[in-house]
Enzyme design. Structure first.
Site, PDB file in Angstrom:
ATOM      1  N   VAL A 130       0.863  -1.175   0.000  1.00  0.00           N
ATOM      2  CA  VAL A 130       0.000   0.000   0.000  1.00  0.00           C
ATOM      3  C   VAL A 130       0.900   1.225   0.000  1.00  0.00           C
ATOM      4  CG1 VAL A 130      -1.977  -1.095   1.121  1.00  0.00           C
ATOM      5  CG2 VAL A 130      -0.204  -0.033   2.528  1.00  0.00           C
ATOM      6  N   ASP A 131       0.297   2.372  -0.171  1.00  0.00           N
ATOM      7  CA  ASP A 131       0.979   3.656  -0.337  1.00  0.00           C
ATOM      8  C   ASP A 131       2.136   3.866   0.634  1.00  0.00           C
ATOM      9  OD1 ASP A 131       1.649   6.250  -0.902  1.00  0.00           O
ATOM     10  OD2 ASP A 131      -0.344   7.072  -0.578  1.00  0.00           O
ATOM     11  N   GLY A 132       3.335   4.159   0.068  1.00  0.00           N
ATOM     12  CA  GLY A 132       4.486   4.459   0.915  1.00  0.00           C
ATOM     13  C   GLY A 132       4.322   5.731   1.710  1.00  0.00           C
TER      14      GLY A 132
END
Length: 385
Positions: free
Chosen positions: A220-222
């Site tokens: 998922v989004d860093g």
């Protein structure tokens, strides 16, 4: 007597040459680009002005950002930009100029973030994963090699991009240093960018594997953990003695950190809500915390760390197509050692121009542009392994 004068003159010249060398070329240059949003208005404007200034101050119309930075880091939309300006062609040169990278993201934004049809009760927009996948695959391929998809190793400078792995419940940082050590840590660039962009509210987790299939990740989004990847880049450089043997502390670094505007402010403006989402608060909180930490680390030499951010970019500027102008005209903010920020007299454009003066003085390519396989292995601290 004459011999003493000659000796003194020789040593004086040698000393001046040595001091000049230390002052100019010993700085390791880091470029970091925040995540946040889908348009990269702030970072895009800063990158274009940065490259234009490099060309102006070096009198080299073909100079590119990768020529004057030793490592580039990015998260989310910032990672896509970072990968685009460091991905190499068959001759080892960057595939895209800064202006080309920003243009491609602007022209293909509706495909990168294609809104899926959703029910009337869904309050959040969902984006098409397949549409983003198709765009990224086209961006990160070499046409002269029958469309071969590029990997982390196919970059002209070290690249650092984070995501969050749901399988290990820990951050995972993609780096060229690790990719050059083992195919188990080499990933296709489009997948790396896809992983760091998988914002939970907009995309499903992105499942993928390394080139040899031995390392898997559910990403998922860093931005949830490293929306501002500057600290990760600094830590990576300090511990990577293979690529950066001369770096012993922050005094050996020259850092430019590019923000992407306030996520929570943009969200409130776009939705007309008074309260930003938890994700937006996290993105802004992470970025500002890192900026504060680095401001403290570089407090003895503030010119070695420059943060470019824009907080007053409203929808009016966007509608009139004046995004770049508005970003560069906004006065800069600087973090204070004990908290808070100071409004500077310099604009963002002025600060980039001053930074480039120091940047070009360091010269080109102070570190190897390609992985060196016969040197000592680097400990992959970036991933915590």
């Amino acid at each position: 007597m004459e011999l003493s004068k000659v000796t003194l003159e020789i040593f004086s010249k040698l000393e001046q040459k040595w001091l000049s060398h230390c002052k100019g070329t010993n700085k390791t240059r880091i470029l970091s680009i925040d995540g946040g949003g889908t348009t990269a208005i702030v970072a895009g404007a800063a990158l274009i002005h940065l490259e234009d200034q490099i060309r102006l101050q070096t009198s080299d119309p073909h100079a590119q950002i990768a020529d004057y930075f030793d490592i580039v880091a990015g998260t989310g939309i910032g990672a896509i930009l970072a990968a685009m300006i460091t991905a190499a062609d068959a001759f080892g040169r960057p595939l895209n100029t800064a202006r080309d990278a920003v243009r491609i993201i602007t022209e293909r934004n509706s495909e990168l973030y294609k809104v899926k049809s959703a029910g009337v009760f869904l309050r959040r927009r969902r984006f098409s994963s397949s549409s983003m996948d198709n765009v990224l695959k086209k961006v990160f391929q070499r046409k002269e090699e029958n469309g071969r998809l590029l990997t982390l190793k196919d970059t002209c400078k070290p690249l650092l991009i984070p995501c969050f792995d749901l399988k290990s419940s820990a951050p995972f940082v993609f780096s060229r240093a690790d990719a050059s050590e083992s195919p188990s840590f080499d990933f296709e660039l489009w997948k790396v960018c896809r992983a760091t962009s998988a914002t939970p509210s907009h995309f499903k987790p992105f499942d993928f594997t390394s080139i040899d299939g031995k390392t898997s990740c559910s990403a998922v989004d860093g931005g949830l953990v490293m929306n501002n990847p500057t600290a990760a880049a600094v830590t990576h450089v300090l511990h990577n003695k293979r690529d950066f043997p001369s770096v012993n502390g922050v005094e050996d670094l020259l850092v430019l950190s590019l923000g992407n505007g306030s996520s929570s402010a943009k969200t409130c403006e776009n939705r007309g809500w008074s309260t930003p989402s938890v994700v937006d608060i996290v993105l802004d909180g992470v970025s500002e915390t890192i900026d504060q930490m680095l401001g403290n680390a570089f407090c003895w030499n503030r010119t070695d760390y420059v943060r470019i951010q824009a907080f007053d970019l409203g929808s009016e500027g966007m509608k009139n197509g004046k995004e770049t102008e508005e970003v560069l005209k906004e006065r800069g903010l600087e973090s204070l050692p004990f908290g808070g920020k100071r409004l500077l007299t310099e604009t963002n454009g002025n600060r980039i121009e001053s930074f480039v003066q120091r940047l070009v003085a360091t010269g080109k390519n102070s570190t190897p542009s390609t992985p060196c396989k016969d040197s000592a292995a680097v400990s992959p601290l970036a991933n915590g392994r």
